[in-house]
Design an enzyme around this catalytic site. Structure first.
Site, PDB file in Angstrom:
ATOM      1  N   TYR A 127      27.066  49.263  50.914  1.00 40.41           N
ATOM      2  CA  TYR A 127      25.971  48.837  50.135  1.00 40.41           C
ATOM      3  C   TYR A 127      25.587  47.378  50.229  1.00 40.41           C
ATOM      4  O   TYR A 127      26.491  46.580  50.100  1.00 40.41           O
ATOM      5  CB  TYR A 127      26.251  49.230  48.780  1.00 40.41           C
ATOM      6  CG  TYR A 127      24.985  48.888  47.906  1.00 40.41           C
ATOM      7  CD1 TYR A 127      23.783  49.663  47.799  1.00 40.41           C
ATOM      8  CD2 TYR A 127      24.903  47.627  46.936  1.00 40.41           C
ATOM      9  CE1 TYR A 127      22.685  49.364  47.150  1.00 40.41           C
ATOM     10  CE2 TYR A 127      23.727  47.223  46.152  1.00 40.41           C
ATOM     11  CZ  TYR A 127      22.594  48.033  46.364  1.00 40.41           C
ATOM     12  OH  TYR A 127      21.553  47.952  45.505  1.00 40.41           O
ATOM     13  N   SER A 238      30.355  37.470  40.200  1.00 38.18           N
ATOM     14  CA  SER A 238      31.162  36.344  41.098  1.00 38.18           C
ATOM     15  C   SER A 238      31.831  35.115  40.416  1.00 38.18           C
ATOM     16  O   SER A 238      31.305  34.976  39.137  1.00 38.18           O
ATOM     17  CB  SER A 238      30.460  35.578  42.118  1.00 38.18           C
ATOM     18  OG  SER A 238      31.107  35.107  43.203  1.00 38.18           O
ATOM     19  N   GLN A 260      28.543  28.318  43.228  1.00 34.87           N
ATOM     20  CA  GLN A 260      28.915  29.958  42.753  1.00 34.87           C
ATOM     21  C   GLN A 260      28.238  30.169  41.706  1.00 34.87           C
ATOM     22  O   GLN A 260      27.860  31.295  41.459  1.00 34.87           O
ATOM     23  CB  GLN A 260      30.508  29.924  42.579  1.00 34.87           C
ATOM     24  CG  GLN A 260      31.057  31.031  42.579  1.00 34.87           C
ATOM     25  CD  GLN A 260      30.956  31.748  43.999  1.00 34.87           C
ATOM     26  OE1 GLN A 260      30.905  30.887  44.954  1.00 34.87           O
ATOM     27  NE2 GLN A 260      31.125  32.951  44.236  1.00 34.87           N
ATOM     28  N   HIS A 263      25.053  32.501  42.006  1.00 35.66           N
ATOM     29  CA  HIS A 263      24.981  33.689  42.456  1.00 35.66           C
ATOM     30  C   HIS A 263      24.329  34.821  41.576  1.00 35.66           C
ATOM     31  O   HIS A 263      23.519  35.509  41.784  1.00 35.66           O
ATOM     32  CB  HIS A 263      26.292  34.264  42.567  1.00 35.66           C
ATOM     33  CG  HIS A 263      26.942  34.127  43.789  1.00 35.66           C
ATOM     34  ND1 HIS A 263      26.405  35.018  44.868  1.00 35.66           N
ATOM     35  CD2 HIS A 263      27.901  33.522  44.584  1.00 35.66           C
ATOM     36  CE1 HIS A 263      26.983  34.620  45.913  1.00 35.66           C
ATOM     37  NE2 HIS A 263      27.854  33.896  45.705  1.00 35.66           N
ATOM     38  N   GLU A 327      38.534  35.145  41.680  1.00 31.78           N
ATOM     39  CA  GLU A 327      37.995  35.587  42.875  1.00 31.78           C
ATOM     40  C   GLU A 327      37.997  34.841  44.099  1.00 31.78           C
ATOM     41  O   GLU A 327      38.621  34.759  45.015  1.00 31.78           O
ATOM     42  CB  GLU A 327      36.436  36.056  42.728  1.00 31.78           C
ATOM     43  CG  GLU A 327      36.108  36.587  43.968  1.00 31.78           C
ATOM     44  CD  GLU A 327      34.293  36.928  43.825  1.00 31.78           C
ATOM     45  OE1 GLU A 327      34.051  37.483  44.854  1.00 31.78           O
ATOM     46  OE2 GLU A 327      33.807  36.403  42.749  1.00 31.78           O
ATOM     47  N   HIS A 328      37.713  33.516  43.592  1.00 35.02           N
ATOM     48  CA  HIS A 328      37.835  32.241  44.620  1.00 35.02           C
ATOM     49  C   HIS A 328      38.558  31.210  43.745  1.00 35.02           C
ATOM     50  O   HIS A 328      38.288  31.096  42.680  1.00 35.02           O
ATOM     51  CB  HIS A 328      36.380  31.781  45.033  1.00 35.02           C
ATOM     52  CG  HIS A 328      35.570  32.811  45.455  1.00 35.02           C
ATOM     53  ND1 HIS A 328      34.553  33.262  44.781  1.00 35.02           N
ATOM     54  CD2 HIS A 328      35.474  33.110  46.762  1.00 35.02           C
ATOM     55  CE1 HIS A 328      33.855  34.231  45.509  1.00 35.02           C
ATOM     56  NE2 HIS A 328      34.186  34.045  46.712  1.00 35.02           N
ATOM     57  N   ASP A 361      32.076  32.331  52.448  1.00 36.17           N
ATOM     58  CA  ASP A 361      31.019  33.282  52.054  1.00 36.17           C
ATOM     59  C   ASP A 361      30.390  33.696  53.317  1.00 36.17           C
ATOM     60  O   ASP A 361      29.887  34.777  53.457  1.00 36.17           O
ATOM     61  CB  ASP A 361      30.018  32.624  51.153  1.00 36.17           C
ATOM     62  CG  ASP A 361      30.463  32.871  49.568  1.00 36.17           C
ATOM     63  OD1 ASP A 361      31.405  33.431  49.174  1.00 36.17           O
ATOM     64  OD2 ASP A 361      29.844  32.392  48.974  1.00 36.17           O
ATOM     65  N   HIS A 420      62.928  74.037  47.797  1.00 34.81           N
ATOM     66  CA  HIS A 420      63.067  72.759  48.577  1.00 34.81           C
ATOM     67  C   HIS A 420      64.394  72.922  49.686  1.00 34.81           C
ATOM     68  O   HIS A 420      64.666  72.689  50.599  1.00 34.81           O
ATOM     69  CB  HIS A 420      63.294  71.459  48.009  1.00 34.81           C
ATOM     70  CG  HIS A 420      61.637  71.184  47.604  1.00 34.81           C
ATOM     71  ND1 HIS A 420      60.817  71.966  46.806  1.00 34.81           N
ATOM     72  CD2 HIS A 420      61.100  70.050  47.865  1.00 34.81           C
ATOM     73  CE1 HIS A 420      59.620  71.374  46.554  1.00 34.81           C
ATOM     74  NE2 HIS A 420      59.824  70.075  47.436  1.00 34.81           N
TER      75      HIS A 420
END
Length: 445
Positions: A127, A238, A260, A263, A327-328, A361, A420
């Site tokens: 996506y 983000s 950032q 975003h 995330e970053h 990125d 078993h």
């Protein structure tokens, strides 16, 4: 951005300072997404066309992107952009190829061979968002590892523009990566189409890619539904955290925060520093630089969710970052690499003043599809391994069975799983050593 003195906060205050913007899976959002999923599952392509008209204001004749549309997109892409896409793709491929895991084959005992073999996901669904801005870079981040993993079938969905076409840069990047099955579908309806299949869009085995709150909710719902599919990782708005000391350039720090923040309005950026002077300078730089940012309204909203936090030391800042699990993470401090071993939870780390997050990125080679919302504590970013399954294999010779069969019998007896143990005993008996195995099992029981 709100300024905070860390030492003045109690535990509850510190938790609030590190809180992400609310991302509540409320009944309205959940219900709206569930309705779209059910509609697509029931009506297929007809539902996709209706959703395109309702949400994208696009009237679609064909849902699939034609070869003629691909060729026209190729011709319309600026040559400079095309070259940048190829340049970035080459670095992404080099890095991701180097990170691929090799098959494993070894003897765990004489005559006992155990292996692990990678196998690609059968059909991967990608996506690619294109709401406020198209993201050809995300095509590279998903399609290249899919190809390296050996996925024979890759499906890509991206929202249509008002004229019913897909963004040319997205199509150019897809063609460069060898993706040919592209569909003009966006939002939760795209996730539904790839999860369940329609007349045009084939059902996929695993879904990848970032998106809006509706897309994220749709991925979570299809993953949990009967006959659903796997997803890459939990993702949301983000986020970026910068740790900076007095050696940092305030203009660099401000630029990273703003990059950032643009975003989306629900993005979040944080500055952690032990320098009051740097904090003041960054405040001034953010005010100065944001005045010339084209997406100023989005930036202002994101900054209202953001924080500048003054701590006593960089060591405390690193510990706080690990708690937040960004995330970053950018380390703009003296000798940033010396702190790397202390970083426990982060999607991707950027060291030093000359490494803006923007490089990750686009074109450094690492992947930008990363865990958000604190999921970096337990998830990694997308890689070639994300597009593979790992199958284990074992092969035992008669001598190998004789060597490890009694161990299996002992454990089967302890777990009271008689059948078993019998599957082992019948073979040991065939080798003429059945009593040995049974005696050992009885002695341990």
């Amino acid at each position: 951005m709100k300024r905070i003195a860390w030492s003045a906060l109690d535990e509850a205050g510190r938790a609030e300072a590190l809180a992400r913007p609310p991302q509540i899976r409320d009944a309205e959002l959940s219900g709206a997404v569930a309705s779209i999923l059910a509609e697509v599952r029931r009506s297929g392509d007809a539902a996709l066309r209706e959703c395109a008209a309702r949400f994208d204001h696009a009237m679609l004749d064909a849902i699939a992107v034609s070869e003629a549309e691909m060729t026209a997109a190729e011709a319309s892409v600026d040559p400079v952009l095309g070259e940048a896409i190829r340049e970035a793709a080459a670095r992404i491929e080099v890095f991701h190829r180097a990170c691929m895991s090799a098959p494993v084959s070894l003897d765990t005992a004489p005559g006992v061979r155990v292996e692990r073999l990678p196998r690609p996901i059968g059909r991967a669904g990608l996506y690619i968002p294109a709401g406020s801005a198209p993201l050809p870079s995300t095509v590279l981040m998903l399609a290249i590892p899919a190809r390296l993993a050996g996925c024979a079938d890759v499906v890509l969905c991206s929202p249509p523009r008002r004229d019913g076409s897909c963004d040319p840069a997205v199509l150019h990047a897809a063609r460069h990566c060898g993706v040919r099955r592209i569909f003009k579908v966006g939002g939760a309806q795209a996730i539904a189409a790839m999860a369940y299949g329609t007349e045009s869009v084939p059902r996929c085995d695993k879904l990848f890619g970032p998106g809006s709150a509706h897309v994220t909710e749709a991925k979570l719902q299809v993953m949990c539904s009967a006959g659903g599919v796997a997803i890459d990782l939990p993702a949301g708005p983000s986020e970026l955290l910068v740790i900076a000391d007095e050696s940092a350039d305030p203009a660099f720090v401000a630029a990273d925060l703003l990059s950032q923040a643009e975003h989306g309005p629900d993005s979040q950026v944080l500055l952690l520093t032990d320098s009051p002077g740097l904090l003041d300078a960054v405040v001034r730089e953010v005010e100065r630089q944001q005045a010339s940012v084209p997406r100023a309204a989005i930036v202002r909203k994101a900054l209202s969710n953001s924080r500048m936090i003054l701590l006593d030391s960089i060591e405390e800042a690193v510990a706080t970052s690990n708690c937040y699990a960004p995330e970053h993470l950018i380390l703009q401090v003296r000798e940033p690499r010396q702190w790397l071993d202390r970083i426990e939870s982060a999607g991707s780390v950027f060291l030093g003043p000359w490494t803006p997050e923007s490089l990750g990125d686009y074109c450094s080679g690492s992947n930008h599809v990363l865990p958000t919302g604190g999921w970096a504590r337990s998830f990694s970013g997308v890689s070639v391994a994300s597009f593979q399954k790992q199958i284990t294999v074992q092969a035992c010779s008669p001598a190998g069975l004789a060597a490890i069969g009694p161990c299996a019998l002992t454990l089967a007896q302890a777990e009271q799983l008689e059948a078993h143990g019998r599957a082992v005993t019948v073979r040991l008996c065939a080798l003429g050593i059945g009593e040995l195995g049974s005696a050992r099992a009885r002695s341990v029981a």
